[in-house]
Design a protein around this motif. Structure first.
Motif: not given
Length: 156
Positions: A63-91
């Motif tokens: 709506g007012d923001s865009i969420e990015l989710i970076y799906h990262l993996a550690y040695q093939g065993s742990i998955e980490l989703s790194l999230k960040v919100d950006l203002p939609k008017r200037e993402p």
């Protein structure tokens, strides 16, 4: 290193840059960081903790923001989703292609579909959209319906 150790390291290093963090189950981590700390967070995960593989970047119009989710993996065993919100008017956000070269296509895709500008990216030319696609129309943004896109594309 297990998921709880990874989370502890991340919180220790980034402190109040971490907005949310959880380990909902074994081998899975979700972390949300402040946009101004995103680059430092990504660099720390890749260079110091070894999260060197990216499987995709998810973009969500909130709506007012865009969420990015970076799906990262550690040695093939742990998955980490790194999230960040950006203002939609200037993402805008820094590219991570220098940290993880495999992010190059995922960033181009998110740029096409949601209009996020990845500062420092070597080539944000269209990846998925047709050659004659109108600039400034990002089909996964909520303000665009299929009908409004159709009218824009097929006017005349």
């Amino acid at each position: 290193m297990d998921e709880n150790e990874v989370l502890k390291e991340l919180k220790t290093r980034l402190g109040d840059a971490v907005i949310e963090a959880e380990v909902p189950r074994k081998r899975r981590i979700f972390v949300k960081v402040k946009v101004e700390s995103f680059r430092e967070s990504a660099r720390f995960l890749v260079k110091e903790l070894g999260f060197k593989h990216i499987s995709t970047i998810t973009g969500v119009d909130l709506g007012d923001s865009i969420e990015l989710i970076y799906h990262l993996a550690y040695q093939g065993s742990i998955e980490l989703s790194l999230k960040v919100d950006l203002p939609k008017r200037e993402p805008k956000i820094s590219t991570i292609t220098d940290l993880i070269p495999g992010a190059i296509l995922y960033e181009r895709e998110v740029h096409d579909l949601l209009g996020v500008v990845f500062e420092g990216h070597p080539d944000l030319s269209p990846l998925l959209l047709p050659e004659k696609w109108p600039k400034g129309i990002h089909p996964l943004r909520k303000e665009y319906s299929l009908e409004s896109i159709r009218k824009t594309l097929f006017k005349g």
